[in-house]
Structure formats: C-alpha cells, structure tokens
Design an enzyme around this catalytic site. Structure first.
Site, PDB file in Angstrom:
ATOM      1  N   ARG A  75      35.772  55.646 110.764  1.00 46.82           N
ATOM      2  CA  ARG A  75      36.136  56.064 109.408  1.00 46.82           C
ATOM      3  C   ARG A  75      36.804  54.917 108.646  1.00 46.82           C
ATOM      4  NH1 ARG A  75      39.414  61.422 109.252  1.00 46.82           N
ATOM      5  NH2 ARG A  75      39.046  61.120 107.034  1.00 46.82           N
ATOM      6  N   VAL A 107      42.750  60.140 102.682  1.00 45.04           N
ATOM      7  CA  VAL A 107      43.460  59.175 103.506  1.00 45.04           C
ATOM      8  C   VAL A 107      42.881  57.777 103.311  1.00 45.04           C
ATOM      9  CG1 VAL A 107      44.181  60.936 105.174  1.00 45.04           C
ATOM     10  CG2 VAL A 107      41.991  59.760 105.513  1.00 45.04           C
ATOM     11  N   HIS A 123      48.316  63.779 102.861  1.00 41.18           N
ATOM     12  CA  HIS A 123      47.830  63.782 104.239  1.00 41.18           C
ATOM     13  C   HIS A 123      47.893  62.398 104.888  1.00 41.18           C
ATOM     14  CE1 HIS A 123      45.494  67.745 103.320  1.00 41.18           C
ATOM     15  NE2 HIS A 123      46.763  67.960 103.604  1.00 41.18           N
ATOM     16  N   CYS A 134      56.809  56.697 119.720  1.00 44.17           N
ATOM     17  CA  CYS A 134      58.099  56.343 119.105  1.00 44.17           C
ATOM     18  C   CYS A 134      58.018  56.241 117.582  1.00 44.17           C
ATOM     19  CB  CYS A 134      58.668  55.050 119.708  1.00 44.17           C
ATOM     20  SG  CYS A 134      57.866  53.533 119.156  1.00 44.17           S
ATOM     21  N   CYS A 157      51.627  50.056 121.478  1.00 38.80           N
ATOM     22  CA  CYS A 157      52.874  49.796 120.747  1.00 38.80           C
ATOM     23  C   CYS A 157      53.633  48.652 121.421  1.00 38.80           C
ATOM     24  CB  CYS A 157      53.708  51.069 120.761  1.00 38.80           C
ATOM     25  SG  CYS A 157      55.375  50.889 120.107  1.00 38.80           S
ATOM     26  N   CYS A 160      57.164  50.379 122.903  1.00 40.24           N
ATOM     27  CA  CYS A 160      57.248  51.310 124.032  1.00 40.24           C
ATOM     28  C   CYS A 160      55.966  51.376 124.868  1.00 40.24           C
ATOM     29  CB  CYS A 160      57.620  52.709 123.530  1.00 40.24           C
ATOM     30  SG  CYS A 160      56.257  53.614 122.778  1.00 40.24           S
ATOM     31  N   SER A 199      37.893  71.511  98.633  1.00 44.99           N
ATOM     32  CA  SER A 199      37.391  72.851  98.949  1.00 44.99           C
ATOM     33  C   SER A 199      38.490  73.903  98.800  1.00 44.99           C
ATOM     34  CB  SER A 199      36.834  72.876 100.377  1.00 44.99           C
ATOM     35  OG  SER A 199      37.857  72.534 101.285  1.00 44.99           O
TER      36      SER A 199
HETATM   37  P1  NAD Z   1      36.511  69.177 102.096  1.00 45.51           P
HETATM   38  O1  NAD Z   1      35.648  68.286 102.919  1.00 45.51           O
HETATM   39  O2  NAD Z   1      37.038  70.424 102.679  1.00 45.51           O
HETATM   40  O3  NAD Z   1      35.710  69.604 100.777  1.00 45.51           O
HETATM   41  C1  NAD Z   1      35.042  68.673  99.982  1.00 45.51           C
HETATM   42  C2  NAD Z   1      34.838  69.269  98.604  1.00 45.51           C
HETATM   43  O4  NAD Z   1      34.282  68.255  97.773  1.00 45.51           O
HETATM   44  C3  NAD Z   1      33.855  70.451  98.558  1.00 45.51           C
HETATM   45  O5  NAD Z   1      34.405  71.481  97.763  1.00 45.51           O
HETATM   46  C4  NAD Z   1      32.616  69.851  97.876  1.00 45.51           C
HETATM   47  O6  NAD Z   1      31.904  70.803  97.082  1.00 45.51           O
HETATM   48  C5  NAD Z   1      33.235  68.801  97.010  1.00 45.51           C
HETATM   49  N1  NAD Z   1      32.358  67.675  96.654  1.00 45.51           N
HETATM   50  C6  NAD Z   1      31.332  67.145  97.372  1.00 45.51           C
HETATM   51  N2  NAD Z   1      30.806  66.099  96.711  1.00 45.51           N
HETATM   52  C7  NAD Z   1      31.521  65.967  95.559  1.00 45.51           C
HETATM   53  C8  NAD Z   1      31.469  65.062  94.473  1.00 45.51           C
HETATM   54  N3  NAD Z   1      30.577  64.067  94.448  1.00 45.51           N
HETATM   55  N4  NAD Z   1      32.357  65.211  93.447  1.00 45.51           N
HETATM   56  C9  NAD Z   1      33.278  66.205  93.464  1.00 45.51           C
HETATM   57  N5  NAD Z   1      33.359  67.115  94.481  1.00 45.51           N
HETATM   58  C10 NAD Z   1      32.497  66.979  95.510  1.00 45.51           C
HETATM   59  O7  NAD Z   1      37.688  68.245 101.547  1.00 45.51           O
HETATM   60  P2  NAD Z   1      39.225  68.545 101.253  1.00 45.51           P
HETATM   61  O8  NAD Z   1      39.367  69.785 100.456  1.00 45.51           O
HETATM   62  O9  NAD Z   1      39.770  67.257 100.739  1.00 45.51           O
HETATM   63  O10 NAD Z   1      39.911  68.856 102.668  1.00 45.51           O
HETATM   64  C11 NAD Z   1      39.568  68.236 103.860  1.00 45.51           C
HETATM   65  C12 NAD Z   1      40.588  67.342 104.524  1.00 45.51           C
HETATM   66  O11 NAD Z   1      39.823  66.252 104.951  1.00 45.51           O
HETATM   67  C13 NAD Z   1      41.680  66.736 103.692  1.00 45.51           C
HETATM   68  O12 NAD Z   1      42.846  66.941 104.375  1.00 45.51           O
HETATM   69  C14 NAD Z   1      41.424  65.224 103.683  1.00 45.51           C
HETATM   70  O13 NAD Z   1      42.576  64.534 104.068  1.00 45.51           O
HETATM   71  C15 NAD Z   1      40.407  65.009 104.751  1.00 45.51           C
HETATM   72  N6  NAD Z   1      39.310  64.063 104.407  1.00 45.51           N
HETATM   73  C16 NAD Z   1      39.565  62.934 103.702  1.00 45.51           C
HETATM   74  C17 NAD Z   1      38.542  62.071 103.377  1.00 45.51           C
HETATM   75  C18 NAD Z   1      38.874  60.820 102.601  1.00 45.51           C
HETATM   76  O14 NAD Z   1      39.992  60.355 102.667  1.00 45.51           O
HETATM   77  N7  NAD Z   1      37.934  60.275 101.816  1.00 45.51           N
HETATM   78  C19 NAD Z   1      37.219  62.341 103.788  1.00 45.51           C
HETATM   79  C20 NAD Z   1      36.994  63.503 104.536  1.00 45.51           C
HETATM   80  C21 NAD Z   1      38.042  64.364 104.828  1.00 45.51           C
HETATM   81 ZN    ZN Z   2      56.107  53.074 120.538  1.00 48.63          ZN
END
Ligand code: NAD
Ligand code: ZN
Length: 250
Positions: A75, A107, A123, A134, A157, A160, A199
């Site tokens: 990722r 993230v 997040h 630690c 780390c 530790c 979502s």
């Molecule tokens: P989710 O994966 O649950 O939902 C994604 C949402 O994005 C859906 O509702 C979908 O319809 C919508 N979507 C898809 N393509 C889109 C676009 N081009 N434009 C606008 N909307 C679009 O994501 P979430 O609600 O963020 O929750 C999931 C968790 O996953 C979070 O905690 C997050 O930290 C993590 N996450 C982060 C990343 C990242 O940092 N890029 C990627 C994947 C998951």
């Molecule tokens: Zn440590």
C-alpha cells in the site's frame, strides 16, 4: 453547462459570503482516481483474496506480522507511485477562498501533496511508522520494496527490538486524541460540511456528519454511489471526487 446543482452552488456561495467555515470529510473514494484502491469495492489481483478488514487489526499483526507488513508495504508503494488528482488540488484551491478544515480518514499523503494542510488524519498516516511494543517513532529509512512479495518481515525497533508497525489506526483501536479533537471541533464549528468519497460505515468518523448537522451545518455528499450517510445529508452530488470538486470552484 455547469454540472453542480444550483442548490449546492448557492450553499457554497452563501457560506463564503457570510464568513462561514467549511469542513471537508474525505474517505478512500477521494484517492480512488489517483489509483489507490478503496476498501469496499474492486481490488487488485495480488491482494484480491485478502479481506482488508481482517488484515487491518492488531490481532492480524500478532498472528502474522510479515503478512500484514507485506500488505502495508504494498500500500505504501502504491501511494508513493500515485499522484494527487484534480479533486485533491481543487480542495487546496477552495481553502484559499473560504476558511476550511480538512478532516480525512485516508492514511495516504495525497491531500498534502495536492497542496492542502490536513487538520486531522483521524485514522493516522501510513508513513508514520512506530514500534508495536514501545511506540517509539521509527526514524530510519523504509525497507526496500520487493514487487510481488506477499510476506515481508517487519523492521525492528532500535530501542526494544520489537517490530515496527504502520502508523494507522487499526479496526478496534482508539483514534489519536489530537486528530479526533480537531475533527469534532471542525464538525461542531463548520457551517457547511462536504462529505467526499466515504461509505459512512466506519465509526466514529462516520458520526462526524451527524455531529455537524446537530450544530446547524448544511451537509453535502459527493460520491458516485449512495452511502449509509445519503439519507442524512441535505444535498447529494452523484459524481466522483476528481470531477465534482473542480466544478464546485466554478
Ligand atoms: P470505503 O472503502 O469504505 O468506501 C469508499 C467510498 O468511496 C464508497 O462510498 C465509494 O462509493 C466511494 N467512491 C469510490 N470511488 C469514488 C470516487 N472516484 N470519488 C468519490 N467517491 C468514490 O472508504 P472509507 O469510508 O474511507 O472507509 C474505509 C477505511 O479505509 C478508512 O478508515 C480509511 O482509513 C481506509 N482506507 C484508506 C485509503 C487511503 O488512504 N487512500 C484507501 C483504502 C482504505
Ligand atoms: Zn520499541
């Protein structure tokens, strides 16, 4: 012809003209058009048979740290290769027109690279590595990325000897206090909240729109698909982040 409904255009301009504040809450969909997969939706081949909900937990880490680190390493690599999209850049421009707090569940660092200041990474951040035991921040370089490696032994780390974990909030973990306080403060004080690409299923972040609404904010959802939040918002823009956000700027 503008694709933004007049009601949304109006509410944004009223916010700007009346000295109001905007809070933008973003989720994984915000970065989808940069090529970063969302959790709920389509997945990429290498990891398609893994459920993110089962990899992103402290239990998964304890059970098989090399598998979890391999997934995060992949990722991180994807994020490093990706570029901010037109939606990320549009939010940076919007912040020059109206006081704006940016709260993200993402993230990745694409908002920052797109020119925004992020007020709350609720997040955490992929690259804020720390020791699992630690908590000491890992300051050394990142280990080398190996294509197609599913299991990668995590770094250790220096204090530790325990394993270095990604700086994200896993399912079941508490949100960082500073980020959560900044996020709730923004939700309470904003007059307009834009809810982009989430979502609305991951709590407590998914409760921020309802908090904003209870304190009088107008809510606008930007998402190509209906979500758990759609029924709560005042306006919906059924379009992707990279298309809708530049249009909002007019
Ligand atoms: P989710 O994966 O649950 O939902 C994604 C949402 O994005 C859906 O509702 C979908 O319809 C919508 N979507 C898809 N393509 C889109 C676009 N081009 N434009 C606008 N909307 C679009 O994501 P979430 O609600 O963020 O929750 C999931 C968790 O996953 C979070 O905690 C997050 O930290 C993590 N996450 C982060 C990343 C990242 O940092 N890029 C990627 C994947 C998951
Ligand atoms: Zn440590």
């Amino acid at each position: 012809m503008r694709a933004v409904p007049a009601a949304i255009d109006d509410v944004l301009h009223r916010t700007i003209d009346s000295g109001g504040h905007v809070c933008v809450l973003t989720g994984a969909g915000m970065s989808a058009e940069s090529g970063i997969p969302t959790f709920r939706g389509t997945h990429d081949s290498l990891w398609s048979r893994f459920d993110p909900m089962r990899l992103a937990t402290a239990g998964a880490w304890r059970e098989d740290p090399a598998l979890v680190w391999g997934w995060y390493r992949w990722r991180m690599h994807r994020v490093r290769e990706a570029q901010p999209n037109a939606g990320h850049r549009a939010l940076a421009q919007l912040a020059r027109r109206v006081p704006l707090w940016l709260v993200t569940q993402n993230v990745d660092d694409l908002h920052e690279r797109g020119g925004s200041t992020v007020d709350a990474h609720v997040h955490g951040s992929l690259f804020a590595l720390r020791c699992f035991a630690c908590g000491r921040a890992h300051e050394g370089p990142l280990d080398e990325y190996v294509d197609d490696a599913q299991r990668v032994e995590p770094m250790r780390c220096v204090a530790c000897g325990d394993r270095i974990r990604p700086g994200v909030v896993w399912f079941g973990e508490a949100l960082p206090d500073d980020a959560w306080n900044a996020a709730t403060d923004a939700a309470i004080r904003c007059t307009l909240m834009l809810v982009v690409g989430t979502s609305g299923l991951v709590y407590p972040a998914a409760g921020l729109p309802a908090l904003a609404r209870r304190h009088g904010a107008t809510l606008v959802e930007i998402n190509p698909e209906p979500t758990a939040l759609s029924a709560e918002v005042d306006h919906v823009l059924r379009a992707t982040a990279a298309r809708a956000l530049p249009q909002l700027l007019g």
